[in-house]
Scaffold this motif. Structure first.
Motif, mmCIF file in Angstrom:
data_model
loop_
_atom_site.group_PDB
_atom_site.id
_atom_site.type_symbol
_atom_site.label_atom_id
_atom_site.label_comp_id
_atom_site.label_asym_id
_atom_site.label_seq_id
_atom_site.Cartn_x
_atom_site.Cartn_y
_atom_site.Cartn_z
ATOM 1 N N GLN A 100 0.836 -1.200 0.000
ATOM 2 C CA GLN A 100 0.000 0.000 0.000
ATOM 3 C C GLN A 100 0.869 1.247 0.000
ATOM 4 N N GLN A 101 1.930 1.237 0.797
ATOM 5 C CA GLN A 101 2.850 2.374 0.815
ATOM 6 C C GLN A 101 3.502 2.563 -0.553
ATOM 7 N N GLN A 102 3.838 1.467 -1.203
ATOM 8 C CA GLN A 102 4.439 1.540 -2.534
ATOM 9 C C GLN A 102 3.456 2.153 -3.528
ATOM 10 N N ALA A 103 2.189 1.735 -3.466
ATOM 11 C CA ALA A 103 1.172 2.298 -4.352
ATOM 12 C C ALA A 103 0.985 3.790 -4.075
ATOM 13 N N ASP A 104 0.977 4.162 -2.792
ATOM 14 C CA ASP A 104 0.845 5.576 -2.427
ATOM 15 C C ASP A 104 2.028 6.390 -2.948
ATOM 16 N N ILE A 105 3.214 5.850 -2.829
ATOM 17 C CA ILE A 105 4.412 6.546 -3.313
ATOM 18 C C ILE A 105 4.358 6.699 -4.829
ATOM 19 N N GLU A 106 3.968 5.645 -5.527
ATOM 20 C CA GLU A 106 3.869 5.724 -6.987
ATOM 21 C C GLU A 106 2.854 6.776 -7.413
ATOM 22 N N MET A 107 1.720 6.866 -6.694
ATOM 23 C CA MET A 107 0.710 7.867 -7.002
ATOM 24 C C MET A 107 1.260 9.273 -6.745
ATOM 25 N N ALA A 108 1.955 9.444 -5.633
ATOM 26 C CA ALA A 108 2.535 10.751 -5.316
ATOM 27 C C ALA A 108 3.578 11.150 -6.356
ATOM 28 N N LEU A 109 4.398 10.213 -6.784
ATOM 29 C CA LEU A 109 5.405 10.503 -7.806
ATOM 30 C C LEU A 109 4.745 10.880 -9.137
ATOM 31 N N ALA A 110 3.651 10.209 -9.476
ATOM 32 C CA ALA A 110 2.931 10.556 -10.707
ATOM 33 C C ALA A 110 2.364 11.973 -10.612
ATOM 34 N N GLU A 111 1.836 12.337 -9.440
ATOM 35 C CA GLU A 111 1.310 13.695 -9.256
ATOM 36 C C GLU A 111 2.425 14.728 -9.351
ATOM 37 N N ILE A 112 3.573 14.431 -8.774
ATOM 38 C CA ILE A 112 4.718 15.336 -8.861
ATOM 39 C C ILE A 112 5.134 15.514 -10.317
ATOM 40 N N SER A 113 5.184 14.426 -11.060
ATOM 41 C CA SER A 113 5.548 14.503 -12.479
ATOM 42 C C SER A 113 4.559 15.364 -13.258
ATOM 43 N N ALA A 114 3.273 15.213 -12.966
ATOM 44 C CA ALA A 114 2.255 16.011 -13.652
ATOM 45 C C ALA A 114 2.435 17.490 -13.324
ATOM 46 N N HIS A 115 2.694 17.817 -12.063
ATOM 47 C CA HIS A 115 2.919 19.213 -11.679
ATOM 48 C C HIS A 115 4.193 19.765 -12.321
ATOM 49 N N GLU A 116 5.230 18.955 -12.380
ATOM 50 C CA GLU A 116 6.476 19.401 -13.029
ATOM 51 C C GLU A 116 6.232 19.694 -14.507
ATOM 52 N N ASP A 117 5.510 18.795 -15.174
ATOM 53 C CA ASP A 117 5.211 18.990 -16.601
ATOM 54 C C ASP A 117 4.413 20.278 -16.813
ATOM 55 N N GLU A 118 3.398 20.508 -15.971
ATOM 56 C CA GLU A 118 2.581 21.712 -16.091
ATOM 57 C C GLU A 118 3.421 22.963 -15.839
ATOM 58 N N CYS A 119 4.267 22.913 -14.840
ATOM 59 C CA CYS A 119 5.123 24.054 -14.523
ATOM 60 C C CYS A 119 6.086 24.345 -15.675
#
Length: 137
Positions: A100-119
């Motif tokens: 579950q922690q791994q899934a949460d981390i993967e989701m957080a990393l995907a969100e960070i990537s999306a924010h980086e791309d938008e920025c």
């Protein structure tokens, strides 16, 4: 039988003496006392093994109570069905938690990537507009 000082164990396992005392306070280690007023702790091979298992449990993310239960189990006969089933249950629970922690981390990393791309896109837009605007200075 070999014995160890708190400093020797701390050095061997690359932890602080304070951490060892913490594990002692939680019943994971039980050194004998020697010297004036019983101030010097003396650890046995049993304590060293328990410390090693405790640190292994911490690396797996187990709580101190789970570790104590498992370490205590380690010292009793290992071939009982109830003990093996309990150990399998603890491991299954820990696996579920880590997955579950791994899934949460993967989701957080995907969100960070999306924010980086938008920025980066917004930054490129601003830089593009600045390049098109003549400098009036």
């Amino acid at each position: 039988m070999p014995t160890y000082t708190i400093a020797e164990l701390a050095r061997e396992f690359d932890i602080t003496a304070r951490a060892i005392r913490f594990y002692e306070d939680h019943g994971l280690l039980s050194p004998s006392r020697e010297g004036a007023g019983g101030r010097s702790r003396v650890y046995t091979a049993r304590d060293r093994t328990r410390l090693k298992l405790t640190l292994r449990g911490k690396r797996l993310g187990l709580t101190l109570s789970e570790i104590k239960s498992l370490v205590d189990m380690y010292e009793s006969p290992k071939d009982t069905v109830a003990q093996m089933n309990r150990f399998l249950g603890v491991l299954a629970h820990q696996r579920e938690t880590l997955e579950q922690q791994q899934a949460d981390i993967e989701m957080a990393l995907a969100e960070i990537s999306a924010h980086e791309d938008e920025c980066r896109r917004m930054l490129a837009d601003v830089e593009s507009r600045d390049a098109e605007t003549p400098d009036t200075a």
